[in-house]
Design a protein around this motif. Structure first.
Motif, mmCIF file in Angstrom:
data_model
loop_
_atom_site.group_PDB
_atom_site.id
_atom_site.type_symbol
_atom_site.label_atom_id
_atom_site.label_comp_id
_atom_site.label_asym_id
_atom_site.label_seq_id
_atom_site.Cartn_x
_atom_site.Cartn_y
_atom_site.Cartn_z
ATOM 1 N N VAL A 34 2.910 8.830 10.494
ATOM 2 C CA VAL A 34 2.235 7.688 11.133
ATOM 3 C C VAL A 34 1.628 6.758 10.094
ATOM 4 C CG1 VAL A 34 0.265 7.017 12.560
ATOM 5 C CG2 VAL A 34 1.800 8.808 13.336
ATOM 6 N N VAL A 35 0.805 7.300 9.202
ATOM 7 C CA VAL A 35 0.177 6.449 8.191
ATOM 8 C C VAL A 35 1.215 5.936 7.200
ATOM 9 C CG1 VAL A 35 -0.426 8.324 6.584
ATOM 10 C CG2 VAL A 35 -1.819 6.244 6.655
ATOM 11 N N ASP A 36 2.227 6.730 6.908
ATOM 12 C CA ASP A 36 3.264 6.308 5.966
ATOM 13 C C ASP A 36 4.046 5.113 6.497
ATOM 14 O OD1 ASP A 36 4.888 6.811 3.487
ATOM 15 O OD2 ASP A 36 6.460 7.107 4.984
ATOM 16 N N SER A 37 4.420 5.151 7.765
ATOM 17 C CA SER A 37 5.206 4.047 8.327
ATOM 18 C C SER A 37 4.369 2.779 8.437
ATOM 19 C CB SER A 37 5.775 4.439 9.694
ATOM 20 O OG SER A 37 4.745 4.756 10.603
ATOM 21 N N ILE A 38 3.098 2.902 8.792
ATOM 22 C CA ILE A 38 2.240 1.720 8.919
ATOM 23 C C ILE A 38 2.017 1.061 7.567
ATOM 24 C CG2 ILE A 38 -0.101 0.954 9.468
ATOM 25 C CD1 ILE A 38 -0.134 3.042 11.719
ATOM 26 N N LEU A 39 1.716 1.854 6.544
ATOM 27 C CA LEU A 39 1.419 1.285 5.226
ATOM 28 C C LEU A 39 2.672 0.779 4.516
ATOM 29 C CD1 LEU A 39 -1.314 3.736 3.872
ATOM 30 C CD2 LEU A 39 -1.582 1.628 5.189
ATOM 31 N N ASN A 40 3.777 1.511 4.643
ATOM 32 C CA ASN A 40 5.001 1.091 3.946
ATOM 33 C C ASN A 40 5.713 -0.056 4.646
ATOM 34 O OD1 ASN A 40 5.187 2.619 1.553
ATOM 35 N ND2 ASN A 40 5.819 4.433 2.699
ATOM 36 N N ARG A 41 5.409 -0.276 5.909
ATOM 37 C CA ARG A 41 6.043 -1.382 6.639
ATOM 38 C C ARG A 41 5.765 -2.717 5.949
ATOM 39 N NH1 ARG A 41 4.093 -0.383 11.452
ATOM 40 N NH2 ARG A 41 5.970 0.730 12.091
ATOM 41 N N HIS A 42 4.566 -2.867 5.407
ATOM 42 C CA HIS A 42 4.175 -4.119 4.759
ATOM 43 C C HIS A 42 4.232 -4.033 3.231
ATOM 44 C CE1 HIS A 42 2.774 -5.984 8.510
ATOM 45 N NE2 HIS A 42 2.275 -4.806 8.817
ATOM 46 N N GLY A 43 4.550 -2.868 2.707
ATOM 47 C CA GLY A 43 4.618 -2.726 1.255
ATOM 48 C C GLY A 43 3.291 -3.030 0.575
ATOM 49 N N TYR A 44 2.200 -2.553 1.162
ATOM 50 C CA TYR A 44 0.883 -2.859 0.604
ATOM 51 C C TYR A 44 0.709 -2.291 -0.805
ATOM 52 C CZ TYR A 44 -0.752 -4.262 5.256
ATOM 53 O OH TYR A 44 -0.929 -4.894 6.458
ATOM 54 N N PRO A 45 0.033 -3.031 -1.696
ATOM 55 C CA PRO A 45 -0.360 -2.453 -2.984
ATOM 56 C C PRO A 45 -1.213 -1.213 -2.748
ATOM 57 C CG PRO A 45 -0.724 -4.835 -2.971
ATOM 58 C CD PRO A 45 -0.388 -4.440 -1.563
ATOM 59 N N GLU A 46 -1.261 -0.338 -3.734
ATOM 60 C CA GLU A 46 -1.902 0.957 -3.522
ATOM 61 C C GLU A 46 -3.365 0.833 -3.121
ATOM 62 O OE1 GLU A 46 -2.403 5.302 -5.673
ATOM 63 O OE2 GLU A 46 -0.710 3.981 -6.145
ATOM 64 N N ALA A 47 -4.113 -0.075 -3.743
ATOM 65 C CA ALA A 47 -5.526 -0.211 -3.399
ATOM 66 C C ALA A 47 -5.693 -0.620 -1.938
ATOM 67 C CB ALA A 47 -6.197 -1.241 -4.313
ATOM 68 N N VAL A 48 -4.864 -1.558 -1.482
ATOM 69 C CA VAL A 48 -4.935 -2.013 -0.094
ATOM 70 C C VAL A 48 -4.556 -0.873 0.846
ATOM 71 C CG1 VAL A 48 -4.050 -3.671 1.602
ATOM 72 C CG2 VAL A 48 -4.390 -4.377 -0.784
ATOM 73 N N GLY A 49 -3.491 -0.154 0.488
ATOM 74 C CA GLY A 49 -3.046 0.959 1.312
ATOM 75 C C GLY A 49 -4.105 2.031 1.458
ATOM 76 N N ARG A 50 -4.837 2.284 0.401
ATOM 77 C CA ARG A 50 -5.861 3.338 0.466
ATOM 78 C C ARG A 50 -7.002 2.946 1.396
ATOM 79 N NH1 ARG A 50 -5.385 7.639 -2.710
ATOM 80 N NH2 ARG A 50 -3.721 7.608 -4.270
ATOM 81 N N PHE A 51 -7.460 1.689 1.327
ATOM 82 C CA PHE A 51 -8.540 1.269 2.214
ATOM 83 C C PHE A 51 -8.068 1.175 3.660
ATOM 84 C CE2 PHE A 51 -10.570 -0.274 -1.746
ATOM 85 C CZ PHE A 51 -11.810 0.320 -1.574
ATOM 86 N N LEU A 52 -6.861 0.647 3.887
ATOM 87 C CA LEU A 52 -6.351 0.581 5.258
ATOM 88 C C LEU A 52 -6.092 1.980 5.802
ATOM 89 C CD1 LEU A 52 -5.439 -0.923 7.734
ATOM 90 C CD2 LEU A 52 -3.218 -1.330 6.639
ATOM 91 N N GLY A 53 -5.589 2.874 4.951
ATOM 92 C CA GLY A 53 -5.393 4.259 5.372
ATOM 93 C C GLY A 53 -6.701 4.896 5.794
ATOM 94 N N GLU A 54 -7.774 4.612 5.058
ATOM 95 C CA GLU A 54 -9.085 5.143 5.424
ATOM 96 C C GLU A 54 -9.523 4.572 6.775
ATOM 97 O OE1 GLU A 54 -13.567 5.759 3.540
ATOM 98 O OE2 GLU A 54 -12.156 4.398 2.549
ATOM 99 N N GLY A 55 -9.258 3.273 6.983
ATOM 100 C CA GLY A 55 -9.597 2.668 8.265
ATOM 101 C C GLY A 55 -8.850 3.311 9.417
ATOM 102 N N LEU A 56 -7.587 3.651 9.206
ATOM 103 C CA LEU A 56 -6.787 4.300 10.254
ATOM 104 C C LEU A 56 -7.344 5.683 10.599
ATOM 105 C CD1 LEU A 56 -3.271 3.273 8.931
ATOM 106 C CD2 LEU A 56 -4.182 2.653 11.175
ATOM 107 N N VAL A 57 -7.742 6.440 9.583
ATOM 108 C CA VAL A 57 -8.306 7.770 9.831
ATOM 109 C C VAL A 57 -9.616 7.650 10.605
ATOM 110 C CG1 VAL A 57 -9.291 9.831 8.751
ATOM 111 C CG2 VAL A 57 -7.194 8.833 7.830
ATOM 112 N N LEU A 58 -10.470 6.703 10.208
ATOM 113 C CA LEU A 58 -11.737 6.515 10.909
ATOM 114 C C LEU A 58 -11.514 6.087 12.356
ATOM 115 C CD1 LEU A 58 -13.817 4.730 8.123
ATOM 116 C CD2 LEU A 58 -14.141 7.059 8.967
ATOM 117 N N ALA A 59 -10.542 5.203 12.580
ATOM 118 C CA ALA A 59 -10.243 4.768 13.952
ATOM 119 C C ALA A 59 -9.830 5.953 14.812
ATOM 120 C CB ALA A 59 -9.149 3.699 13.938
ATOM 121 N N ALA A 60 -9.046 6.853 14.234
ATOM 122 C CA ALA A 60 -8.601 8.034 14.980
ATOM 123 C C ALA A 60 -9.756 9.015 15.205
ATOM 124 C CB ALA A 60 -7.456 8.723 14.243
ATOM 125 N N MET A 61 -10.548 9.260 14.165
ATOM 126 C CA MET A 61 -11.643 10.235 14.296
ATOM 127 C C MET A 61 -12.685 9.761 15.299
ATOM 128 S SD MET A 61 -12.549 12.191 10.746
ATOM 129 C CE MET A 61 -13.040 10.756 9.804
#
Length: 301
Positions: A34-61
């Motif tokens: 789930v997180v892999d497809s969302i982040l790789n869909r836009h080819g985000y730079p690693e720093a952006v991917g890490r913060f957005l990934g954290e946002g996705l986890v928080l949204a789920a939790m």
């Protein structure tokens, strides 16, 4: 530790739980595809991917606590290299996310060797979470300043200052061989309105113990594709015992649709749409999932 007949979901899951002997509840989130497809869909730079990934986890939790159909959104706005992050979960488990950033500012931060924390990359601004239960219900929004090393720390600040609920959040994001994984742990102290002075002291001790145990979790454990949520919780809290509740499965699923786009365009004035029209068609791209919608102007009027 588990309920009989409970479904076993090993990945892309929210696993609610409660410590059996302490007034502490929580949720574990594990995300792979789930997180892999969302982040790789836009080819985000690693720093952006890490913060957005954290946002996705928080949204789920945090969204995993909803007991009704709705949308839980985590959003940030700031003046840093990453100007906006939006991540949401539509019940029971549809995830989506999007980020806006300035490539030049991002390169400058990388060249400076800036630490990967909120202040360095998101700058001054705020984090907000929104609960939307539909048009018939009032929307709820909580806002907190972007303070702390991580988005999880910002959310802890909110619970401490606004909700006054003792909360601990741990989030980890990993990228290996081009694949993203993410995980998170949340524990909260359950209030006891009938507690005596003796019980309050015992609850304080139980909460401190739960914090200490949760604090031992590692990033590798949170993002491991092998370690199951039940195994992780047993490893952390086996001395006190853990009750597991029905898990929620997560999927990469955007909430956009042609109908929603059409209804949104109908709220625009004619002059607002003039520059959008080409050969009688308005083309709209979804920022979240990159879907493209072509709407005929005749259908809007």
């Amino acid at each position: 530790m588990t309920d009989a007949g409970q479904r076993i979901i090993t990945d892309n899951v929210i696993q609610p739980f409660q410590m059996a002997k302490a007034g502490v509840r929580g949720r574990v989130v594990r995300m792979g595809s789930v997180v892999d497809s969302i982040l790789n869909r836009h080819g985000y730079p690693e720093a952006v991917g890490r913060f957005l990934g954290e946002g996705l986890v928080l949204a789920a939790m945090l969204g995993g606590a909803l007991k009704f159909d709705g949308i839980f959104t985590v959003q940030t706005k700031g003046d840093g290299a990453i100007s906006m992050i939006a991540a949401d979960m539509t019940t029971p488990g549809d995830m989506r996310g999007y980020a806006s950033f300035d490539p030049e500012k991002l390169d400058e931060k990388a060249a400076e060797g800036s630490s990967l924390n909120v202040k360095e990359y998101l700058g001054n601004g705020y984090a907000a979470f929104t609960i939307d239960a539909g048009e018939e219900h009032k929307r709820y929004q909580g806002i907190v300043d972007l303070e702390g090393d991580s988005l999880a720390a910002c959310m802890e600040n909110y619970f401490d200052k606004s909700e006054q609920i003792d909360t601990l959040l741990r989030v980890a994001i990993e990228k290996s061989d081009g694949k993203w994984r993410a995980g998170g742990l949340m524990i909260q102290r359950l209030p006891d309105e009938n507690a005596t002075e003796f019980n309050q002291d015992r609850e304080e001790e139980n909460w401190r113990n739960a914090q200490a145990l949760a604090g031992t979790i590692t990033s590798q454990e949170l993002t491991s594709p092998i370690l199951k949520s039940a195994e992780l919780l047993y490893k952390l809290f086996h001395e006190d015992g853990v009750w597991l509740y029905e898990p929620q499965e997560l999927q990469d699923q955007c909430s956009c649709s042609a109908e929603r786009v059409l209804n949104t365009l109908k709220t625009f004035g004619g002059s607002d749409m003039e520059d959008m029209v080409e050969d009688g068609i308005i083309t709209v791209d979804c920022q979240f999932c990159s879907s493209k919608y072509e709407i005929r102007v005749d259908d809007i009027i």
